[in-house]
Design an enzyme around this catalytic site. Structure first.
Site, mmCIF file in Angstrom:
data_model
loop_
_atom_site.group_PDB
_atom_site.id
_atom_site.type_symbol
_atom_site.label_atom_id
_atom_site.label_comp_id
_atom_site.label_asym_id
_atom_site.label_seq_id
_atom_site.Cartn_x
_atom_site.Cartn_y
_atom_site.Cartn_z
ATOM 1 N N TYR A 175 0.827 -1.204 0.000
ATOM 2 C CA TYR A 175 0.000 0.000 0.000
ATOM 3 C C TYR A 175 0.855 1.246 0.000
ATOM 4 C CZ TYR A 175 0.688 0.943 5.045
ATOM 5 O OH TYR A 175 1.228 1.239 6.273
ATOM 6 N N ARG A 183 -7.398 -20.448 -2.398
ATOM 7 C CA ARG A 183 -6.366 -20.336 -1.366
ATOM 8 C C ARG A 183 -5.307 -21.424 -1.478
ATOM 9 N NH1 ARG A 183 -5.221 -22.029 3.811
ATOM 10 N NH2 ARG A 183 -4.248 -20.449 5.134
ATOM 11 N N ARG A 196 8.571 4.322 -4.191
ATOM 12 C CA ARG A 196 8.558 3.276 -3.157
ATOM 13 C C ARG A 196 7.543 2.190 -3.505
ATOM 14 N NH1 ARG A 196 7.478 5.131 2.836
ATOM 15 N NH2 ARG A 196 5.395 5.402 1.936
ATOM 16 N N GLU A 226 11.167 2.164 14.929
ATOM 17 C CA GLU A 226 10.314 3.262 14.460
ATOM 18 C C GLU A 226 9.039 3.241 15.301
ATOM 19 O OE1 GLU A 226 9.077 2.700 10.333
ATOM 20 O OE2 GLU A 226 9.146 0.527 10.570
ATOM 21 N N LYS A 242 6.487 -1.974 2.060
ATOM 22 C CA LYS A 242 5.268 -1.401 2.661
ATOM 23 C C LYS A 242 4.086 -2.336 2.445
ATOM 24 C CE LYS A 242 3.044 3.131 3.226
ATOM 25 N NZ LYS A 242 3.118 3.190 4.691
HETATM 26 N N1 PDD Z 1 2.397 4.954 7.484
HETATM 27 N N2 PDD Z 1 6.958 3.692 9.292
HETATM 28 C C1 PDD Z 1 5.832 2.975 9.195
HETATM 29 C C2 PDD Z 1 5.771 1.654 9.865
HETATM 30 C C3 PDD Z 1 4.730 3.481 8.478
HETATM 31 O O1 PDD Z 1 3.611 2.756 8.373
HETATM 32 C C4 PDD Z 1 4.819 4.773 7.888
HETATM 33 C C5 PDD Z 1 3.686 5.370 7.104
HETATM 34 C C6 PDD Z 1 6.023 5.493 8.025
HETATM 35 C C7 PDD Z 1 6.220 6.848 7.418
HETATM 36 O O2 PDD Z 1 6.336 6.770 6.017
HETATM 37 P P1 PDD Z 1 5.894 7.987 5.084
HETATM 38 O O3 PDD Z 1 6.652 9.168 5.546
HETATM 39 O O4 PDD Z 1 6.308 7.540 3.732
HETATM 40 O O5 PDD Z 1 4.415 8.159 5.251
HETATM 41 C C8 PDD Z 1 7.068 4.914 8.726
HETATM 42 C C9 PDD Z 1 1.256 5.404 6.728
HETATM 43 C C10 PDD Z 1 1.053 6.873 6.766
HETATM 44 C C11 PDD Z 1 0.049 4.607 7.175
HETATM 45 O O6 PDD Z 1 0.218 3.415 7.396
HETATM 46 O O7 PDD Z 1 -1.060 5.148 7.264
#
Ligand code: PDD
Length: 283
Positions: A32, A99, A51, A178, A146
Site C-alpha cells: 500500500y 487459497r 517506493r 520506528e 510497505k
Molecule cells: N504509514 N513507518 C511505518 C511503519 C509506516 O507505516 C509509515 C507510514 C512510516 C512513514 O512513512 P511515510 O513518511 O512515507 O508516510 C514509517 C502510513 C502513513 C500509514 O500506514 O497510514
C-alpha cells in the site's frame, strides 16, 4: 458517499467489490501507499510512486501502472470526489485465486484506491503533542517493504490507546526501530536530530527522506544512527514523521514527560520548514 477505484472501474464505495479469494485478504500479500493531498496538490508524489514500485518488485508483483498513469489516477480520484485535502490510499495485491500458499505466477493484481478527507495542515495534536509507549518489536523482518501486514502495529496502537497514549516506539535489541506507523526521531540536548539509519528494520519513510534533506539545507545537524529507548526518554525532544501526521511531537514516553513535557521548538521549526518546502514542490 465516495467514489472508489477498483481494478480500472470507478464505483460507489458501497458497491465496490473484490474477491473473497484475494491474496491481500488471505495472506496479506499486498502493498500500500498513502499520499497526502493539500489544496488539491500531492505532497511527495514521486517518492511514494518510487517506493510503490520498489515494494512491488520486492514481492515480485507486477506493477499495474506507470508513474504517469498513477499520477493521473490520483488526480482523477480527487476530481471525482471533489477532494482537495487528506490522504489518498492505494493498495495493490498479487491478485485472487483459490487459497494456496504456492501462488500462480501470472495473477492479475487487484488495485484499489480511495480518499480519506482531513485537514492535513491543521492537526490539533501538533499543539499538544502525543504520548507513546515502548513495546518489543514484533513485526516481520522486511519492514522496508510497505506491505499491509499491519496486525502487530494495529494491536500495539490499540494497547497504547488503552494505556492513555497514542502511539508506540518499537524496540529491538534495546534500540528504537520506528513508531507504529511513522519514523521516530530524537533531538539531543546539543540540538542534533537523530533518526535510525535505513535498513530492513524500518520503513524508508518518504516524509523522512524529504525532512532529512530540508534539515541539512537549513544547517540543522542530522545523524542517522539507531538510538536507545533511554536516549529517547532523556532527549530534549522526540518526534515522529509520516505522510499523514507530517511532523508530530512526542511529549511522553511510558507515562514520563520528554524534555519540558511540551512540544519542542526544533520539532515545530522542522514542521514549518517541511510544510513550506513540500507545498512549494507539491504537484
Ligand atoms: N504509514 N513507518 C511505518 C511503519 C509506516 O507505516 C509509515 C507510514 C512510516 C512513514 O512513512 P511515510 O513518511 O512515507 O508516510 C514509517 C502510513 C502513513 C500509514 O500506514 O497510514
Amino acid at each position: 458517499m465516495r467514489i472508489v477505484y477498483v481494478n480500472g472501474e470507478w464505483v460507489d464505495e458501497v458497491n465496490a467489490q473484490i474477491s473473497v479469494f484475494d491474496r491481500g485478504f488471505t495472506f496479506a500479500d499486498a502493498i500500500y501507499e498513502v499520499t497526502a493531498m493539500v489544496g488539491g496538490k500531492l505532497i511527495d508524489f514521486e517518492g511514494h510512486a518510487a517506493r510503490l514500485a520498489r515494494s512491488l518488485a520486492s514481492l515480485n508483483i507486477p506493477c499495474p501502472v506507470t508513474r504517469d498513469e498513477l499520477l493521473a489516477l490520483h488526480r482523477e480520484i480527487a476530481e471525482r470526489n471533489n477532494f482537495t485535502d487528506g490522504a489518498i490510499y492505494l493498495q495493490i495485491s498479487r491478485g485472487a485465486e483459490d487459497r494456496d500458499f504456492i501462488y500462480s505466477p501470472n495473477l492479475t493484481p487487484t488495485f484499489v484506491m480511495y480518499t480519506q478527507a482531513r485537514n492535513v495542515l491543521d492537526n490539533p495534536k501538533w499543539q499538544t503533542g502525543i504520548g507513546v509507549i515502548s513495546m518489543p518489536e514484533g513485526r516481520w523482518v522486511n519492514r522496508q517493504i510497505k506491505t499491509v501486514q499491519l496486525l502487530y502495529s494495529s494491536l500495539a496502537k490499540m494497547e497504547a490507546h488503552e494505556r492513555g497514549a497514542e502511539d508506540v516506539l518499537f524496540i529491538e535489541d534495546g534500540k528504537v526501530t520506528e513508531a507504529g506507523s511513522s519514523n521516530a526521531y530524537i533531538v539531543t540536548k546539543d540540538g542534533v536530530v537523530v533518526t535510525r539509519e535505513l535498513s530492513n528494520a524500518l520503513l524508508h519513510g518518504i516524509t523522512r527522506a524529504s525532512l532529512m534533506d530540508i534539515a541539512r539545507k537549513a544547517q540543522i545537524k542530522v545523524e542517522e544512527r539507531a538510538f536507545t529507548i533511554e536516549e529517547a526518554k532523556n532527549a530534549a525532544e522526540v518526534f515522529l514523521s509520516s505522510a499523514t501526521a507530517l511532523i508530530m511531537p512526542v511529549v511522553a514516553i511510558d507515562g514520563e514527560p520528554v524534555g519540558t513535557g511540551k512540544p519542542g521548538p526544533l520539532t515545530a521549526r522542522l514542521r514549518e520548514l517541511y510544510i513550506e518546502d513540500r507545498l512549494a514542490n507539491a504537484i
